[in-house]
Scaffold this active site. Structure first.
Site, PDB file in Angstrom:
ATOM      1  N   LYS A  61       0.769  -1.269   0.095  1.00  0.00           N
ATOM      2  CA  LYS A  61       0.093   0.060   0.036  1.00  0.00           C
ATOM      3  C   LYS A  61       1.059   1.459  -0.030  1.00  0.00           C
ATOM      4  CE  LYS A  61      -3.219   2.420   2.854  1.00  0.00           C
ATOM      5  NZ  LYS A  61      -4.040   2.365   4.180  1.00  0.00           N
ATOM      6  N   HIS A  82      -3.421 -31.215  21.654  1.00  0.00           N
ATOM      7  CA  HIS A  82      -2.293 -31.808  22.125  1.00  0.00           C
ATOM      8  C   HIS A  82      -1.263 -31.047  22.538  1.00  0.00           C
ATOM      9  CE1 HIS A  82      -4.613 -35.710  20.909  1.00  0.00           C
ATOM     10  NE2 HIS A  82      -4.980 -34.965  20.178  1.00  0.00           N
ATOM     11  N   GLU A  85      10.684  -4.716   3.783  1.00  0.00           N
ATOM     12  CA  GLU A  85      10.889  -6.241   3.454  1.00  0.00           C
ATOM     13  C   GLU A  85      10.508  -6.305   1.931  1.00  0.00           C
ATOM     14  OE1 GLU A  85       9.350  -4.798   6.096  1.00  0.00           O
ATOM     15  OE2 GLU A  85       9.642  -5.979   7.815  1.00  0.00           O
ATOM     16  N   GLY A 134      -4.298  -1.264   5.752  1.00  0.00           N
ATOM     17  CA  GLY A 134      -3.448  -2.380   5.530  1.00  0.00           C
ATOM     18  C   GLY A 134      -4.177  -3.809   5.755  1.00  0.00           C
ATOM     19  N   ARG A 135      -4.670  -3.919   7.039  1.00  0.00           N
ATOM     20  CA  ARG A 135      -5.235  -5.089   7.395  1.00  0.00           C
ATOM     21  C   ARG A 135      -6.678  -5.379   6.901  1.00  0.00           C
ATOM     22  NH1 ARG A 135      -3.896  -1.581  10.748  1.00  0.00           N
ATOM     23  NH2 ARG A 135      -5.288  -0.410  12.129  1.00  0.00           N
ATOM     24  N   GLU A 139      -3.500  -5.048  15.759  1.00  0.00           N
ATOM     25  CA  GLU A 139      -2.985  -3.985  15.031  1.00  0.00           C
ATOM     26  C   GLU A 139      -4.134  -2.834  14.981  1.00  0.00           C
ATOM     27  OE1 GLU A 139      -1.914  -3.155  10.515  1.00  0.00           O
ATOM     28  OE2 GLU A 139      -0.140  -3.372  11.629  1.00  0.00           O
ATOM     29  N   LYS A 171      10.399   0.560  13.039  1.00  0.00           N
ATOM     30  CA  LYS A 171      11.078   0.738  11.752  1.00  0.00           C
ATOM     31  C   LYS A 171      12.170   1.652  11.573  1.00  0.00           C
ATOM     32  CE  LYS A 171       6.510  -0.457   9.541  1.00  0.00           C
ATOM     33  NZ  LYS A 171       5.330   0.454   8.809  1.00  0.00           N
TER      34      LYS A 171
HETATM   35  O1  F6P Z   1       4.098  -1.981   9.479  1.00  0.00           O
HETATM   36  C1  F6P Z   1       2.726  -2.266   9.409  1.00  0.00           C
HETATM   37  C2  F6P Z   1       1.789  -2.166   8.325  1.00  0.00           C
HETATM   38  O2  F6P Z   1       1.896  -0.962   7.847  1.00  0.00           O
HETATM   39  C3  F6P Z   1       0.685  -3.021   8.171  1.00  0.00           C
HETATM   40  O3  F6P Z   1      -0.629  -2.108   8.501  1.00  0.00           O
HETATM   41  C4  F6P Z   1       0.483  -3.355   6.674  1.00  0.00           C
HETATM   42  O4  F6P Z   1      -0.711  -4.325   6.542  1.00  0.00           O
HETATM   43  C5  F6P Z   1       1.900  -3.715   6.452  1.00  0.00           C
HETATM   44  O5  F6P Z   1       2.661  -3.061   7.088  1.00  0.00           O
HETATM   45  C6  F6P Z   1       2.432  -3.614   5.018  1.00  0.00           C
HETATM   46  O6  F6P Z   1       2.333  -2.401   4.521  1.00  0.00           O
HETATM   47  P1  F6P Z   1       2.234  -1.991   2.946  1.00  0.00           P
HETATM   48  O7  F6P Z   1       1.340  -2.695   2.210  1.00  0.00           O
HETATM   49  O8  F6P Z   1       2.295  -0.618   2.837  1.00  0.00           O
HETATM   50  O9  F6P Z   1       3.511  -2.681   2.481  1.00  0.00           O
END
Ligand code: F6P
Length: 526
Positions: free
Chosen positions: A202, A379, A208, A262-263, A348, A489
């Protein structure tokens, strides 16, 4: 509004003290079942094994009215900027709207934009699935890899796994972590010439995702030249210009919007992997199921509103019983990623300690969410659920039948175990030998889907989204920002600079400094 200072909340507290030690099974009557079980679109929600009765529920309805929950719901659906800290609307519901009724954000109707983008996704997915879309060497695409993290990973991955029976022939893979092991393993298992990468971010600034995407892009450029990128990379982002700068072909860029958190992004173009994984039509059915739950949530009075009732139960346990965690146990292997998805959605969203009026809250908010599939979980950690000193409300989730299995008896054994666990948690069993005694009185919800289909899954996910929102509203926190992830971050960037620098300046605390030095020494040696 300070929820805990309302008279209606105080009445709840007072009444709850009267029933808090009553055996759970004494609540169970025909009338209790009538009120606390709900049938909705092939899903049976059973909230009967909870510490709630008609009177408590009625008191809660007053409280929810005092908290003006109806106004909050309306504000969300109508595109008001309810995410105040970021001055954004919250409109994942618009993404699954099944009609053309305008929904405006800052005066602009977003529905035509959504429909246009949906069509672009459909055409792209169809071209790949039909074999018409070819890789740089002319091979059709057989692997699709989603590069994303958090909401850009967990939702699509969970849905595709849950809808295993609806899968297209494409092989779907997900790479999220920056641990190089993931990338190494991926590269061992794919044929580059027949793979399409979806870079889903987003913000288009997530370390990453961008680092992994860049590494893969370089591999393509070196092997097949720059023009291969247009054949093998597509992206979804709100940051179109950043995506272009990154080298993604403009035709392969799908927009996202800042009014989708994002979620919640599985409903947006960021859920494109779902369309590849189960076909565009099934993705559309998933949205339809969610829309149906949206309609229920928006239009149903508090008394019969499923997400509102579920939120209330969480609030009772969190705020009146100090139960800090809740477990989600799907008795369906297909739902094995659901607990991970719910962790992000709930923690979150509601892991906040600042109120909507920007004051520190003095009541408990978001609880800790965890879980794993049954019967495996029985288990491992169920011992604590049955006899531990901590009480953990559990949600059991299963499908009533398994239509495709050759082993229907296994499915019955699976369900028998699930029902038995819920019963055991509630009723317990008296035994004079202390370590064999089961106190019982441990609450649980059971959610029984007729089958896990795109539609029922869509309704289930929307149910959890709305439940989470109601909790946030009643706690008076903003469910839609996530500033808590930012400090880590920022510091990671500093640490990385120091890990790479020859001369380490002592800018960290001694503990962190020592760890950095250890890693540097090891790196220098190797
Ligand atoms: O760091 C948290 C977050 O911003 C989440 O809310 C989001 O889903 C995820 O990182 C990934 O973000 P993006 O889609 O901007 O890479």
């Amino acid at each position: 509004m300070i929820p805990t200072q309302l008279d209606s909340w105080k009445s709840i507290e007072k009444y709850f003290r009267q029933i808090k030690d009553q055996p759970l099974k004494s609540f169970i009557t025909t009338q209790h079942l009538e009120r606390f079980t709900k049938d909705f679109n092939h899903i049976y929600f059973d909230f009967s094994k909870h510490r709630i009765d008609h009177q408590l529920h009625d008191l809660f309805i007053h409280f929810a009215q005092d908290m003006e929950i109806d106004k909050a719901v309306k504000a969300m659906f109508s595109g008001e900027l309810i995410n105040k800290t970021e001055q954004r609307a919250v409109l994942h519901t618009a993404l699954r709207q099944q009609n053309e009724v305008p929904v405006k954000v800052k005066g602009e109707n977003v529905i035509p934009l959504i429909k246009k983008t949906d069509l672009k996704i459909k055409n792209f997915v169809d071209a790949v699935l039909s074999g018409q879309w070819k890789g740089i060497t002319g091979k059709p695409i057989t692997n699709v890899v989603n590069i994303g993290i958090g909401g850009s990973d967990l939702g699509p991955k969970m849905v595709i796994e849950a809808l295993t029976e609806f899968r297209t022939p494409l092989k779907l893979k997900f790479i999220s972590n920056i641990d190089p092991f993931e990338l190494d393993r991926l590269l061992q298992n794919i044929d580059l010439e027949s793979t399409l990468f979806l870079v889903v971010s987003k913000s288009f600034s997530t370390q990453e995702t961008l680092t992994n995407a860049k590494a893969l892009q370089q591999i393509y450029i070196q092997k097949y030249g720059k023009e291969s990128i247009a054949k093998h990379f597509a992206t979804v982002s709100t940051q179109i210009s950043k995506a272009k700068e990154f080298g993604i072909h403009p035709d392969n860029i799908f927009p996202m919007w800042d009014w989708v958190g994002g979620r919640y992004s599985l409903w947006s173009p960021a859920g494109i992997a779902i369309a590849f994984g189960v076909g565009y039509d099934n993705y559309a059915y998933l949205k339809k199921g969610a829309y149906e739950m949206d309609q229920h949530f928006k239009n149903t009075e508090i008394l019969s509103n499923i997400p509102i009732l579920a939120a209330f139960l969480t609030i009772i346990y969190n705020n009146l019983c100090q139960y800090e965690t809740e477990a989600y146990i799907p008795y369906a292997d297909k739902l094995k990623f659901l607990p991970d998805f719910l962790q992000q959605l709930i923690m979150e969203s509601n892991g906040k300690s600042t109120s909507l009026s920007e004051k520190k809250v003095f009541w408990q908010t978001g609880n800790i969410v965890w879980g794993n599939v049954g019967t495996n979980a029985q288990h491992s950690f169920f011992q604590l659920l049955h006899q531990g000193t901590k009480i953990v409300p559990v949600t059991f989730i299963a499908e009533k039948t398994n239509k495709t299995t050759k082993f229907p008896d296994h499915h019955l054994i699976l369900l028998a175990n699930m029902l038995a666990q819920a019963e055991a948690l509630m009723t317990g069993e008296k035994n004079d030998i202390p370590y064999k005694n089961f106190e019982g009185n441990r609450p649980s919800t059971t959610i029984l889907l007729d089958n896990i289909t795109p539609e029922t899954l869509g309704s289930l996910l929307a149910y959890y989204e709305h439940k989470t929102f109601v909790e946030a509203w009643l706690w008076q926190i903003n469910a839609f920002d996530q500033f808590g992830v930012e400090l880590g971050k920022k510091l990671a960037k500093n640490v990385l600079t120091d890990l790479k620098s020859v001369q380490l300046k002592p800018t960290h605390d001694l503990s962190t400094q020592t760890l950095i030095e250890r890693i540097k020494v090891k790196k220098n040696r190797s």
